[in-house]
Write a protein that holds these residues in place. Sequence first.
Motif, mmCIF file in Angstrom:
data_model
loop_
_atom_site.group_PDB
_atom_site.id
_atom_site.type_symbol
_atom_site.label_atom_id
_atom_site.label_comp_id
_atom_site.label_asym_id
_atom_site.label_seq_id
_atom_site.Cartn_x
_atom_site.Cartn_y
_atom_site.Cartn_z
ATOM 1 N N VAL A 1 0.499 -1.160 0.138
ATOM 2 C CA VAL A 1 -0.514 0.019 0.070
ATOM 3 C C VAL A 1 0.779 1.408 0.193
ATOM 4 C CG1 VAL A 1 -1.534 1.565 1.295
ATOM 5 C CG2 VAL A 1 -1.678 -1.315 1.382
ATOM 6 N N LYS A 2 0.494 2.109 -1.286
ATOM 7 C CA LYS A 2 1.438 3.460 -1.029
ATOM 8 C C LYS A 2 0.664 4.072 -0.968
ATOM 9 C CE LYS A 2 2.782 1.950 -5.466
ATOM 10 N NZ LYS A 2 3.584 2.015 -7.139
ATOM 11 N N GLY A 3 0.522 4.914 0.618
ATOM 12 C CA GLY A 3 -0.819 6.011 1.559
ATOM 13 C C GLY A 3 -0.582 6.984 0.529
ATOM 14 N N LEU A 4 0.209 7.603 0.552
ATOM 15 C CA LEU A 4 0.652 8.975 -0.360
ATOM 16 C C LEU A 4 -0.350 9.030 -1.930
ATOM 17 C CD1 LEU A 4 3.838 10.203 0.980
ATOM 18 C CD2 LEU A 4 1.450 10.666 2.307
ATOM 19 N N GLU A 5 0.085 7.698 -2.461
ATOM 20 C CA GLU A 5 -0.919 7.620 -3.688
ATOM 21 C C GLU A 5 -2.256 7.204 -3.763
ATOM 22 O OE1 GLU A 5 2.723 6.003 -6.763
ATOM 23 O OE2 GLU A 5 3.869 6.176 -5.152
ATOM 24 N N ARG A 6 -2.128 7.105 -2.797
ATOM 25 C CA ARG A 6 -4.016 5.734 -2.920
ATOM 26 C C ARG A 6 -3.802 4.670 -3.576
ATOM 27 N NH1 ARG A 6 -7.107 8.951 0.314
ATOM 28 N NH2 ARG A 6 -8.974 8.492 -1.048
ATOM 29 N N ILE A 7 -2.452 3.978 -3.781
ATOM 30 C CA ILE A 7 -2.649 2.809 -4.456
ATOM 31 C C ILE A 7 -2.227 1.497 -3.434
ATOM 32 C CG2 ILE A 7 -1.351 1.657 -6.555
ATOM 33 C CD1 ILE A 7 -0.948 4.470 -7.211
ATOM 34 N N ALA A 8 -2.984 0.349 -3.888
ATOM 35 C CA ALA A 8 -2.730 -0.588 -3.045
ATOM 36 C C ALA A 8 -2.338 -1.256 -4.557
ATOM 37 C CB ALA A 8 -3.710 -1.456 -2.871
ATOM 38 N N GLU A 9 -1.346 -2.434 -4.272
ATOM 39 C CA GLU A 9 -0.388 -3.989 -4.978
ATOM 40 C C GLU A 9 -1.148 -5.054 -4.206
ATOM 41 O OE1 GLU A 9 3.101 -3.329 -6.854
ATOM 42 O OE2 GLU A 9 2.712 -1.102 -7.270
ATOM 43 N N ILE A 10 -1.797 -5.605 -5.484
ATOM 44 C CA ILE A 10 -3.076 -6.580 -4.653
ATOM 45 C C ILE A 10 -2.078 -8.439 -5.365
ATOM 46 C CG2 ILE A 10 -4.545 -8.165 -3.390
ATOM 47 C CD1 ILE A 10 -5.424 -4.773 -4.531
ATOM 48 N N ILE A 11 -1.067 -9.033 -4.579
ATOM 49 C CA ILE A 11 -0.442 -9.872 -4.767
ATOM 50 C C ILE A 11 -0.520 -11.571 -4.885
ATOM 51 C CG2 ILE A 11 1.764 -10.355 -5.857
ATOM 52 C CD1 ILE A 11 3.312 -7.812 -4.927
ATOM 53 N N GLY A 12 -1.329 -12.444 -5.683
ATOM 54 C CA GLY A 12 -0.886 -13.393 -5.081
ATOM 55 C C GLY A 12 -2.248 -13.929 -4.815
ATOM 56 N N ASN A 13 -3.349 -15.407 -5.232
ATOM 57 C CA ASN A 13 -4.502 -15.594 -5.040
ATOM 58 C C ASN A 13 -5.123 -14.637 -4.760
ATOM 59 O OD1 ASN A 13 -3.319 -18.694 -4.795
ATOM 60 N ND2 ASN A 13 -2.477 -18.416 -3.663
ATOM 61 N N LEU A 14 -5.369 -13.904 -5.163
ATOM 62 C CA LEU A 14 -6.471 -12.061 -4.920
ATOM 63 C C LEU A 14 -7.623 -12.648 -5.153
ATOM 64 C CD1 LEU A 14 -5.817 -8.997 -6.434
ATOM 65 C CD2 LEU A 14 -7.804 -9.870 -6.076
ATOM 66 N N GLU A 15 -8.415 -12.276 -3.948
ATOM 67 C CA GLU A 15 -10.098 -12.838 -4.082
ATOM 68 C C GLU A 15 -10.639 -11.114 -3.460
ATOM 69 O OE1 GLU A 15 -12.871 -14.227 -0.884
ATOM 70 O OE2 GLU A 15 -11.258 -16.649 -2.143
ATOM 71 N N PHE A 16 -11.042 -10.607 -4.608
ATOM 72 C CA PHE A 16 -12.433 -9.514 -4.532
ATOM 73 C C PHE A 16 -13.929 -9.464 -4.211
ATOM 74 C CE2 PHE A 16 -14.565 -6.232 -6.477
ATOM 75 C CZ PHE A 16 -14.751 -4.897 -5.040
ATOM 76 N N VAL A 17 -14.036 -9.165 -3.241
ATOM 77 C CA VAL A 17 -15.411 -8.785 -3.015
ATOM 78 C C VAL A 17 -16.190 -7.839 -2.835
ATOM 79 C CG1 VAL A 17 -17.791 -10.041 -1.308
ATOM 80 C CG2 VAL A 17 -15.589 -11.471 -1.891
ATOM 81 N N GLN A 18 -17.102 -7.247 -2.938
ATOM 82 C CA GLN A 18 -17.925 -6.274 -2.412
ATOM 83 C C GLN A 18 -19.055 -6.176 -1.841
ATOM 84 O OE1 GLN A 18 -18.535 -3.382 -5.913
ATOM 85 N NE2 GLN A 18 -18.613 -1.471 -4.076
ATOM 86 N N GLY B 1 -21.029 -8.424 -1.280
ATOM 87 C CA GLY B 1 -21.555 -9.938 -1.363
ATOM 88 C C GLY B 1 -22.108 -9.932 -2.608
ATOM 89 N N ALA B 2 -21.893 -8.737 -3.297
ATOM 90 C CA ALA B 2 -22.668 -8.387 -5.562
ATOM 91 C C ALA B 2 -21.934 -9.026 -5.750
ATOM 92 C CB ALA B 2 -22.799 -6.955 -5.156
ATOM 93 N N ILE B 3 -20.421 -9.170 -5.695
ATOM 94 C CA ILE B 3 -19.403 -9.459 -7.111
ATOM 95 C C ILE B 3 -18.115 -10.381 -6.700
ATOM 96 C CG2 ILE B 3 -18.738 -7.020 -7.688
ATOM 97 C CD1 ILE B 3 -18.279 -7.585 -10.464
ATOM 98 N N LYS B 4 -17.875 -11.068 -7.011
ATOM 99 C CA LYS B 4 -16.430 -12.524 -6.429
ATOM 100 C C LYS B 4 -15.781 -11.891 -7.231
ATOM 101 C CE LYS B 4 -14.720 -15.590 -4.165
ATOM 102 N NZ LYS B 4 -14.966 -17.133 -3.982
ATOM 103 N N ILE B 5 -14.906 -11.941 -7.606
ATOM 104 C CA ILE B 5 -13.567 -11.661 -8.561
ATOM 105 C C ILE B 5 -11.997 -12.567 -7.988
ATOM 106 C CG2 ILE B 5 -12.186 -10.353 -10.765
ATOM 107 C CD1 ILE B 5 -13.939 -7.747 -10.546
ATOM 108 N N THR B 6 -12.242 -12.966 -8.642
ATOM 109 C CA THR B 6 -10.160 -13.592 -8.661
ATOM 110 C C THR B 6 -9.315 -13.788 -9.292
ATOM 111 O OG1 THR B 6 -10.614 -16.176 -9.255
ATOM 112 C CG2 THR B 6 -11.556 -15.003 -6.802
ATOM 113 N N ALA B 7 -7.942 -13.348 -9.075
ATOM 114 C CA ALA B 7 -6.928 -13.056 -10.161
ATOM 115 C C ALA B 7 -5.484 -13.684 -9.369
ATOM 116 C CB ALA B 7 -7.000 -11.731 -10.303
ATOM 117 N N ASP B 8 -4.775 -12.995 -10.183
ATOM 118 C CA ASP B 8 -2.754 -13.854 -10.005
ATOM 119 C C ASP B 8 -2.775 -12.853 -9.117
ATOM 120 O OD1 ASP B 8 -3.233 -16.357 -10.579
ATOM 121 O OD2 ASP B 8 -2.677 -15.357 -12.784
ATOM 122 N N VAL B 9 -3.136 -11.085 -9.531
ATOM 123 C CA VAL B 9 -2.778 -9.546 -8.994
ATOM 124 C C VAL B 9 -3.435 -9.155 -9.492
ATOM 125 C CG1 VAL B 9 -0.415 -10.549 -9.162
ATOM 126 C CG2 VAL B 9 -1.504 -9.443 -11.200
#
Length: 202
Positions: free
Chosen positions: A96-113, A115-123
């Motif tokens: 997480v780069k707080g000043l740039e307001r960016i996060a890089e997410i790495i490895g076995n990524l799982e995203f949920v919002q 409960g409406a949507i789920k996305i999985t990816a490598d990075v």
Amino acid sequence: MQIWKNFLMFISIMMLLFFMANKTFAAAPDISAGSTQFDPFNMCYILRDNVKVVHQGRTITANRAVAKITSQKVWASGKVTLIQEGLTFKCDKVFVKGLERIAEIIGNLEFVQDGAIKITADVGTFSWSSKEADFYGNVKINIDKSSKVELDNKLNVKKKKINGIYAHVKYDVINNKIIALDKKFDSIPKAEFSEPDPIESK
């Protein structure tokens, strides 16, 4: 030699007191862990076991983390969870780069919002400024039938037909809209931290 070490420690303590008095330090993260060390020379916390970092509405939990105070950067690894405002990212590592307001997410990524949507990816990456998340490599999407997730008109795809594996997906978390679906994508980021991992380099 000992006098020099004492002098450096004194300077470090004075710098820490200066930053504590500075208004920007008020935005420093709330940090807890089973093992906590503070490195005054690098102005960072080295955290292990049951790590929890709370900053500007974001909560990061992990097995290990390094949090730099001045640059507001956080490296975390081992069963990482990043939560904010109904968004949940789970992964192996996050930067997480707080000043740039960016996060890089790495490895076995799982995203949920919500409960409406789920996305999985490598990075993936997430920008708090644009409120857009990019997912790369073996991207799969699962949308709840009753959700309000939309597809951008330019995609010419119906919601019920987006099942499959993609090289890249872009998602607007504010408008609950998928704005890119790419079967092929040339610029997939490497699955590694953008900077050396301070935890593993020690």
